[in-house]
Design an enzyme around this catalytic site. Sequence first.
Site, PDB file in Angstrom:
ATOM      1  N   GLU A 168       0.808  -1.148  -0.142  1.00 14.15           N
ATOM      2  CA  GLU A 168       0.071  -0.001   0.024  1.00 14.15           C
ATOM      3  C   GLU A 168       0.734   1.116  -0.268  1.00 14.15           C
ATOM      4  O   GLU A 168       1.939   1.032   0.531  1.00 14.15           O
ATOM      5  CB  GLU A 168      -1.027   0.147   1.103  1.00 14.15           C
ATOM      6  N   HIS A 169       0.269   2.443  -0.543  1.00  9.70           N
ATOM      7  CA  HIS A 169       0.825   3.579  -0.728  1.00  9.70           C
ATOM      8  C   HIS A 169       2.259   3.578  -1.216  1.00  9.70           C
ATOM      9  O   HIS A 169       3.169   4.517  -1.034  1.00  9.70           O
ATOM     10  CB  HIS A 169       0.864   4.224   0.762  1.00  9.70           C
ATOM     11  N   ARG A 170       2.544   2.555  -2.227  1.00 16.56           N
ATOM     12  CA  ARG A 170       3.689   2.374  -3.099  1.00 16.56           C
ATOM     13  C   ARG A 170       5.005   2.279  -1.949  1.00 16.56           C
ATOM     14  O   ARG A 170       6.131   2.547  -2.239  1.00 16.56           O
ATOM     15  CB  ARG A 170       3.941   3.560  -3.815  1.00 16.56           C
ATOM     16  N   LEU A 171       4.767   1.626  -0.867  1.00 17.70           N
ATOM     17  CA  LEU A 171       5.776   1.322  -0.109  1.00 17.70           C
ATOM     18  C   LEU A 171       6.130  -0.181  -0.140  1.00 17.70           C
ATOM     19  O   LEU A 171       5.904  -0.798   0.570  1.00 17.70           O
ATOM     20  CB  LEU A 171       5.367   1.639   1.396  1.00 17.70           C
ATOM     21  N   HIS A 172       6.604  -0.221  -1.423  1.00 22.31           N
ATOM     22  CA  HIS A 172       6.793  -1.757  -2.039  1.00 22.31           C
ATOM     23  C   HIS A 172       7.762  -2.503  -1.204  1.00 22.31           C
ATOM     24  O   HIS A 172       8.791  -1.890  -0.506  1.00 22.31           O
ATOM     25  CB  HIS A 172       7.169  -1.854  -3.614  1.00 22.31           C
TER      26      HIS A 172
END
Length: 191
Positions: A168-172
């Site tokens: 989520e939230h590009r917190l890969h």
Amino acid sequence: MTDPIALFDAWFAEAKASEPNDPNAMALATSDAEGRLGLRMVLLKGHGADGFVFYTNQQSRKAGDLAANAQAALLFHWKSLRRQIRIEGPVTTVSDAEADAYFASRGRDSQLGAWASDQSRPLDSRATFEARFAEVQQRFAGGAVPRPPHWSGYRVAPRRIEFWQDREHRLHERRLFTRTDEGWEEGLLYP
């Protein structure tokens, strides 16, 4: 898990269960002697600790690139799982025995197509290709189709394998495995 091949096996098994089409599809990046890049989709046909294997016409553009620069990168993208795997390393051809065995496992029309196609070369019309295919059908009618001398497989020996998991939230999450003389080193990369 610190063995990237075992982790690949686990992710690949999940992809086979969830991807609607070709979970073994991978992007193959190459470059020619002048550094011009090429990118196309190919199918993974075997893998293990020694590498990741695909097959093609050795007179194709990708094979020409690999003859000039025997390095490649692969990318698996499994959208349904929100995952991708990047693999980079040197490339070698598979043995004749391995190429023969895989070729023999292909469907007859795929075998005939390997003989009929001048892959990556200009084609004046679809009718020309279809006529060549019909000629090859007649040539091998009633018999086994041998592997063409210009058709084989390539093995990408992994030196770097990156496992990317969407968050989520590009917190890969990005796990990088790098081959050393002692085995694999594992680390993380910022998203």
